[in-house]
Write a protein that holds these residues in place. Structure first.
Motif, PDB file in Angstrom:
ATOM      1  N   ALA A 124     137.256 -24.985 -26.460  1.00 50.82           N
ATOM      2  CA  ALA A 124     137.901 -24.546 -27.694  1.00 50.82           C
ATOM      3  C   ALA A 124     137.221 -23.290 -28.234  1.00 50.82           C
ATOM      4  O   ALA A 124     137.894 -22.334 -28.653  1.00 50.82           O
TER       5      ALA A 124
ATOM      6  N   GLY B  88     138.321 -20.277 -26.545  1.00 47.24           N
ATOM      7  CA  GLY B  88     139.727 -19.955 -26.741  1.00 47.24           C
ATOM      8  C   GLY B  88     140.607 -20.312 -25.554  1.00 47.24           C
ATOM      9  O   GLY B  88     141.645 -19.695 -25.341  1.00 47.24           O
TER      10      GLY B  88
ATOM     11  N   THR C  83     143.383 -21.956 -23.679  1.00 48.57           N
ATOM     12  CA  THR C  83     144.655 -22.610 -24.008  1.00 48.57           C
ATOM     13  C   THR C  83     145.439 -22.971 -22.756  1.00 48.57           C
ATOM     14  O   THR C  83     146.451 -23.670 -22.836  1.00 48.57           O
ATOM     15  N   SER C  84     144.999 -22.486 -21.611  1.00 49.50           N
ATOM     16  CA  SER C  84     145.678 -22.749 -20.343  1.00 49.50           C
ATOM     17  C   SER C  84     144.617 -22.775 -19.244  1.00 49.50           C
ATOM     18  O   SER C  84     143.649 -22.013 -19.294  1.00 49.50           O
TER      19      SER C  84
END
Length: 124
Positions: A65, A68, A70-71
């Motif tokens: 997290a 960053g 996200t995928s």
């Protein structure tokens, strides 16, 4: 050098203490991550002077997290502690080799905002 596991307790020191560090954010349930793993391992063995780290996003959710993510898979490259590349998606071996070359050649002292082009890696 083969790949090494990174966690919240080792990530920052690893990135800051080595000239070049590549980091693969992955998870065991991720099909593309499993397909990319042997490619990443083979390239790591061809470049023993570079740290090839792996972050298990399931075990290291806070670190993922904070980065960053996200995928997955997401590959990041750091040179002298500076993030110079970040891209989701598995790269084929030739593109990963191109990335290694680009990061080696990048002068982060002269152009700290510069990063290797993601277009070049995708077109290979």
């Amino acid at each position: 050098m083969s790949t090494q596991d990174l966690g919240a307790d080792t990530f920052e020191s690893t990135v800051n203490e080595h000239e070049i560090v590549l980091v693969d954010f992955w998870a065991a349930w991720c099909g593309p991550c499993r397909q990319f793993a042997p490619v990443y391992e083979r390239v790591s063995e061809a470049h023993p002077d570079i740290v090839f780290g792996k972050v298990d996003t399931e075990a290291e959710q806070s670190l993922s997290a904070a980065a960053g993510i996200t995928s997955i898979p997401t590959l990041m490259a750091f040179k002298k502690g500076v993030l110079v590349f970040s891209q989701p998606g598995a790269l084929p071996a030739p593109s990963l080799e191109q990335l290694v070359t680009a990061v080696r050649e990048l002068d982060v002292d002269a152009a700290p905002a510069a990063a290797p082009s993601t277009t070049e890696e995708r077109s290979a």
